[in-house]
Enzyme design. Structure first.
Site, PDB file in Angstrom:
ATOM      1  N   SER A  60       0.810  -1.263   0.186  1.00  9.35           N
ATOM      2  CA  SER A  60       0.050  -0.140   0.015  1.00  9.35           C
ATOM      3  C   SER A  60       0.998   1.157   0.067  1.00  9.35           C
ATOM      4  CB  SER A  60      -0.821  -0.092   1.133  1.00  9.35           C
ATOM      5  OG  SER A  60      -1.604  -1.108   1.223  1.00  9.35           O
TER       6      SER A  60
HETATM    7  N1  SAH Z   1       0.304  -5.675   4.537  1.00 10.84           N
HETATM    8  C1  SAH Z   1       1.216  -5.943   3.256  1.00 10.84           C
HETATM    9  C2  SAH Z   1       0.198  -5.603   2.012  1.00 10.84           C
HETATM   10  C3  SAH Z   1      -0.599  -6.769   1.473  1.00 10.84           C
HETATM   11  S1  SAH Z   1      -1.465  -6.617   0.049  1.00 10.84           S
HETATM   12  C4  SAH Z   1       2.614  -5.153   2.989  1.00 10.84           C
HETATM   13  O1  SAH Z   1       2.835  -4.536   4.024  1.00 10.84           O
HETATM   14  O2  SAH Z   1       2.974  -5.568   1.915  1.00 10.84           O
HETATM   15  C5  SAH Z   1      -2.778  -8.010   0.731  1.00 10.84           C
HETATM   16  C6  SAH Z   1      -2.156  -9.168   0.787  1.00 10.84           C
HETATM   17  O3  SAH Z   1      -3.038 -10.106   1.475  1.00 10.84           O
HETATM   18  C7  SAH Z   1      -1.766 -10.039   0.040  1.00 10.84           C
HETATM   19  O4  SAH Z   1      -0.112 -10.524   0.130  1.00 10.84           O
HETATM   20  C8  SAH Z   1      -2.598 -11.180  -0.250  1.00 10.84           C
HETATM   21  O5  SAH Z   1      -2.014 -12.413  -0.613  1.00 10.84           O
HETATM   22  C9  SAH Z   1      -2.819 -11.554   1.258  1.00 10.84           C
HETATM   23  N2  SAH Z   1      -4.379 -12.066   1.535  1.00 10.84           N
HETATM   24  C10 SAH Z   1      -5.258 -11.958   0.654  1.00 10.84           C
HETATM   25  N3  SAH Z   1      -6.367 -12.851   1.424  1.00 10.84           N
HETATM   26  C11 SAH Z   1      -5.997 -13.256   2.342  1.00 10.84           C
HETATM   27  C12 SAH Z   1      -6.196 -14.327   3.306  1.00 10.84           C
HETATM   28  N4  SAH Z   1      -7.608 -14.770   3.396  1.00 10.84           N
HETATM   29  N5  SAH Z   1      -5.400 -14.790   4.350  1.00 10.84           N
HETATM   30  C13 SAH Z   1      -4.326 -14.209   4.347  1.00 10.84           C
HETATM   31  N6  SAH Z   1      -3.595 -13.536   3.496  1.00 10.84           N
HETATM   32  C14 SAH Z   1      -4.586 -12.965   2.433  1.00 10.84           C
END
Ligand code: SAH
Length: 215
Positions: A60
């Site tokens: 993000s």
């Molecule tokens: N917080 C992260 C941004 C992540 S983008 C950072 O600092 O980089 C969102 C993430 O959520 C992705 O990596 C995706 O694979 C994960 N995601 C989506 N659904 C999920 C679920 N049900 N359980 C765990 N992770 C999930």
């Protein structure tokens, strides 16, 4: 190249966008964002933009990370659950501000990369799990705080259940092609108070574990 000057400029722009919590700003100052982005994007690490991290996922925009962390109103004795480890950047910021971060990611290779970064930065108060974060982490519940970094139409019931009374959860709510709203849920004695914070755009929260790169 990343220079302290563009980091300072980012902090100033976060301040002028309304981030006032100095602990949050100094956590952002301490964590090297360039370490969490692919090499080709390192020169943009301190721009206020979202960046791709592979597997169709994104790290993000710094302002959104800062607003989410600020809304959690963290204390250094708190136990926090993060759903969506991604690059690990957001978790690394959270780890500066609370006692322990439990973080879940459904893409196993992404999680492995994030774990290497946590080790490199000596962040020993982060515990990771590969799996579906929609079910939360029942063995460690209740959590003082929950931070969800992927969007869904409604907050998963398991996550609301695993929030302590008085606890706060921040999560983007809304569908894939619709405007999402960052919402703050506070658990009360007999329910939840909900507050809308800002419009955001996140990747979707999806079920199941993804084991390898091809999936
Ligand atoms: N917080 C992260 C941004 C992540 S983008 C950072 O600092 O980089 C969102 C993430 O959520 C992705 O990596 C995706 O694979 C994960 N995601 C989506 N659904 C999920 C679920 N049900 N359980 C765990 N992770 C999930």
């Amino acid at each position: 190249m990343t220079t302290p000057a563009n980091k300072a400029r980012l902090i100033l722009s976060l301040r002028s966008a309304g981030i006032t919590n100095t602990a949050v700003l100094s956590a952002i100052e301490r964590v090297p964002r360039e370490l969490f982005v692919p090499e080709t994007f390192r020169d943009q690490a301190y721009e206020n933009t979202a960046l791709p991290i592979g597997y169709g996922q994104t790290l993000s925009q710094p302002l959104v990370v800062a607003a989410m962390v600020e809304a959690l109103d963290l204390g250094n004795r708190m136990k926090l659950l993060e759903v969506g480890t991604g690059s690990g950047y957001h978790a690394a910021i959270l780890a500066q501000l609370c006692r322990r971060v439990y973080t879940i990611e459904r893409h196993r290779p992404l999680l492995a990369d994030a774990e290497r970064k946590f080790a490199e930065l000596d962040l020993h108060n982060i515990t990771t799990r590969a799996g579906d974060g929609m079910v939360g982490w029942p063995e460690q519940a209740p959590f003082d705080r929950i931070s969800v970094t992927a969007a869904s139409d409604a907050p998963p019931a398991a996550l609301l259940d695993q929030l302590a009374v008085g606890g706060i959860m921040v999560m983007p709510v809304g569908g894939r092609d619709r405007t999402q709203v960052l919402q703050k849920f506070r658990r009360t004695d007999d329910g939840y108070d909900t507050e809308d914070l800002m419009e955001v755009r996140f990747v979707p929260l999806l079920p199941g574990l993804v084991e390898n790169k091809s999936a």
